[in-house]
Design an enzyme around this catalytic site. Structure first.
Site, PDB file in Angstrom:
ATOM      1  N   SER A   1      -7.292  -0.248  14.669  1.00 44.89           N
ATOM      2  CA  SER A   1      -7.204   1.188  14.380  1.00 44.89           C
ATOM      3  C   SER A   1      -6.715   1.926  15.614  1.00 44.89           C
ATOM      4  O   SER A   1      -6.953   1.486  16.751  1.00 44.89           O
ATOM      5  CB  SER A   1      -8.582   1.722  13.995  1.00 44.89           C
TER       6      SER A   1
ATOM      7  N   TYR B   1     -17.717   2.121  15.300  1.00 42.86           N
ATOM      8  CA  TYR B   1     -16.498   1.609  14.655  1.00 42.86           C
ATOM      9  C   TYR B   1     -15.412   1.349  15.699  1.00 42.86           C
ATOM     10  O   TYR B   1     -14.761   0.301  15.693  1.00 42.86           O
ATOM     11  CB  TYR B   1     -16.045   2.636  13.621  1.00 42.86           C
TER      12      TYR B   1
HETATM   13  P1  NAP Z   1     -11.086   0.574   2.066  1.00 46.34           P
HETATM   14  O1  NAP Z   1     -10.173   1.291   1.149  1.00 46.34           O
HETATM   15  O2  NAP Z   1     -12.484   1.092   2.271  1.00 46.34           O
HETATM   16  O3  NAP Z   1     -11.180  -0.964   1.583  1.00 46.34           O
HETATM   17  C1  NAP Z   1     -12.047  -1.804   2.268  1.00 46.34           C
HETATM   18  C2  NAP Z   1     -11.860  -3.227   1.785  1.00 46.34           C
HETATM   19  O4  NAP Z   1     -12.706  -4.074   2.566  1.00 46.34           O
HETATM   20  C3  NAP Z   1     -12.265  -3.413   0.339  1.00 46.34           C
HETATM   21  O5  NAP Z   1     -11.468  -4.426  -0.213  1.00 46.34           O
HETATM   22  C4  NAP Z   1     -13.710  -3.882   0.453  1.00 46.34           C
HETATM   23  O6  NAP Z   1     -14.141  -4.708  -0.632  1.00 46.34           O
HETATM   24  C5  NAP Z   1     -13.666  -4.716   1.728  1.00 46.34           C
HETATM   25  N1  NAP Z   1     -14.948  -4.753   2.416  1.00 46.34           N
HETATM   26  C6  NAP Z   1     -15.539  -3.742   3.099  1.00 46.34           C
HETATM   27  N2  NAP Z   1     -16.739  -4.152   3.569  1.00 46.34           N
HETATM   28  C7  NAP Z   1     -16.882  -5.434   3.175  1.00 46.34           C
HETATM   29  C8  NAP Z   1     -17.913  -6.405   3.322  1.00 46.34           C
HETATM   30  N3  NAP Z   1     -19.047  -6.139   4.001  1.00 46.34           N
HETATM   31  N4  NAP Z   1     -17.737  -7.625   2.779  1.00 46.34           N
HETATM   32  C9  NAP Z   1     -16.612  -7.909   2.101  1.00 46.34           C
HETATM   33  N5  NAP Z   1     -15.606  -7.043   1.910  1.00 46.34           N
HETATM   34  C10 NAP Z   1     -15.755  -5.822   2.431  1.00 46.34           C
HETATM   35  O7  NAP Z   1     -10.472   0.440   3.535  1.00 46.34           O
HETATM   36  P2  NAP Z   1      -9.004   0.812   4.091  1.00 46.34           P
HETATM   37  O8  NAP Z   1      -8.970   2.258   4.389  1.00 46.34           O
HETATM   38  O9  NAP Z   1      -7.966   0.214   3.218  1.00 46.34           O
HETATM   39  O10 NAP Z   1      -9.038   0.062   5.511  1.00 46.34           O
HETATM   40  C11 NAP Z   1      -8.525  -1.244   5.664  1.00 46.34           C
HETATM   41  C12 NAP Z   1      -8.483  -1.572   7.127  1.00 46.34           C
HETATM   42  O11 NAP Z   1      -7.677  -0.607   7.820  1.00 46.34           O
HETATM   43  C13 NAP Z   1      -9.839  -1.564   7.826  1.00 46.34           C
HETATM   44  O12 NAP Z   1      -9.879  -2.586   8.797  1.00 46.34           O
HETATM   45  C14 NAP Z   1      -9.881  -0.203   8.485  1.00 46.34           C
HETATM   46  O13 NAP Z   1     -10.748  -0.173   9.597  1.00 46.34           O
HETATM   47  C15 NAP Z   1      -8.419  -0.056   8.893  1.00 46.34           C
HETATM   48  N6  NAP Z   1      -7.985   1.336   9.092  1.00 46.34           N
HETATM   49  C16 NAP Z   1      -7.994   2.222   8.063  1.00 46.34           C
HETATM   50  C17 NAP Z   1      -7.564   3.532   8.283  1.00 46.34           C
HETATM   51  C18 NAP Z   1      -7.515   4.575   7.186  1.00 46.34           C
HETATM   52  O14 NAP Z   1      -7.213   5.750   7.482  1.00 46.34           O
HETATM   53  N7  NAP Z   1      -7.757   4.227   5.934  1.00 46.34           N
HETATM   54  C19 NAP Z   1      -7.155   3.919   9.573  1.00 46.34           C
HETATM   55  C20 NAP Z   1      -7.158   2.973  10.606  1.00 46.34           C
HETATM   56  C21 NAP Z   1      -7.581   1.674  10.349  1.00 46.34           C
HETATM   57  P3  NAP Z   1     -14.761  -4.058  -2.008  1.00 46.34           P
HETATM   58  O15 NAP Z   1     -13.604  -3.422  -2.730  1.00 46.34           O
HETATM   59  O16 NAP Z   1     -15.322  -5.221  -2.734  1.00 46.34           O
HETATM   60  O17 NAP Z   1     -15.764  -3.061  -1.568  1.00 46.34           O
END
Ligand code: NAP
Length: 254
Positions: free
Chosen positions: A147, A160
């Site tokens: 991130s 985080y």
């Molecule tokens: P998201 O929409 O919340 O999706 C999270 C995913 O991770 C889902 O598939 C979820 O599975 C899975 N997950 C979460 N906790 C878990 C656990 N304890 N065990 C197994 N699976 C788990 O997240 P996102 O926004 O796409 O983020 C994806 C990545 O990008 C992350 O590493 C995040 O830190 C990074 N990121 C995101 C942003 C942003 O603005 N969105 C910015 C910077 C970095 P379920 O569907 O089964 O819950």
């Protein structure tokens, strides 16, 4: 760029959000995709269906991360489902994307939330890589999703940010070990992206505008903005890049 035919990819947390975008893009490029999820089976099914209906190949694997033995459970499911598909055992591309976030400044962070954050965001990817490497063919790819918070301070996201900082260090350190096998290890660092994580902040026009303003393109990132770069890192075209952290924030750091 983009010929992943004959390759197998595991994308953690690809039931939703950025992970789903990466799974879809790698499938478009020809890879067989293991769609990992934690609890949202319906969303994982949607990802698999979106891939298969577009002519790609995918299966889902459930494993809750952050628990002892999580990586073993994940790979037990992976091996079984891969065999059920009639595919060769082994792995070519591992994307460590699943993560969670308990926002909180220094005065609010708790032991429980800190431990859970590290267990899911840092410990699980380490042991998934350890297990993954036992299956990974030479020339493989490891892509860690970090991130922008590891270089742009967000005090409200302290635990985080620490968990993601460790992923940056893991990438840099591990890459040196795996060079002899032709395996590259890189990190992608997104800024704000349109996923469930940012849904509440995007719910008002003011909130949406505030997040968009971080990027020089004045918009919030889309999962495909990250997925297209992941596809490059997964491809042979990226073979001379390893141990790097690539900024995919739409110029938010400029
Ligand atoms: P998201 O929409 O919340 O999706 C999270 C995913 O991770 C889902 O598939 C979820 O599975 C899975 N997950 C979460 N906790 C878990 C656990 N304890 N065990 C197994 N699976 C788990 O997240 P996102 O926004 O796409 O983020 C994806 C990545 O990008 C992350 O590493 C995040 O830190 C990074 N990121 C995101 C942003 C942003 O603005 N969105 C910015 C910077 C970095 P379920 O569907 O089964 O819950």
């Amino acid at each position: 760029m983009g010929d992943l035919n004959g390759k197998t990819a595991l994308v953690t947390g690809s039931s939703r959000g950025i992970g789903r975008g990466i799974a879809q893009r790698l499938a478009e490029d020809g890879a067989l995709i293991a769609v990992h999820y934690g609890s949202n089976e319906a969303a994982a099914k949607e990802t698999v269906e979106s891939i298969t209906s577009a002519g790609g190949r995918a299966f889902s694997v459930r494993a809750e991360l952050g628990l002892p033995g999580d990586a073993d459970a994940l790979f037990a499911g992976f091996d079984t489902e891969l065999a059920a598909c009639g595919a060769e055992p082994g792995l070519d591309i591992l994307v460590n994307n699943a993560a969670l976030n308990f926002p909180g400044h220094i005065d609010a962070v708790t032991y429980e939330e800190f431990d859970r954050t590290i267990a899911v965001n840092t410990r699980a990817p380490l042991f998934i890589i350890q297990q993954g490497l036992r299956r990974m063919r030479d020339g493989g790819r490891i892509i860690n999703i970090s991130s922008a918070v590891t270089s742009m301070a967000h005090p409200r996201q302290l635990a985080y940010s620490m968990s993601k900082g460790a992923m940056d260090t893991l990438t840099h350190t591990l890459a040196k070990d795996l060079g002899e096998r032709g395996i590259t290890v890189n990190t992608l660092s997104p800024g704000w992206v349109e996923t469930d994580v940012t849904a509440a902040r995007r719910a008002t026009p003011e909130g949406e505008a505030a997040l968009a303003a971080y990027s020089v393109f004045n918009r919030i990132g889309r999962p495909s903005d990250i997925a297209d770069v992941a596809a490059f890192l997964a491809s042979d075209d990226s073979r001379w890049i390893t141990g790097q952290r690539l900024d995919v924030t739409g110029g938010s750091m400029l």
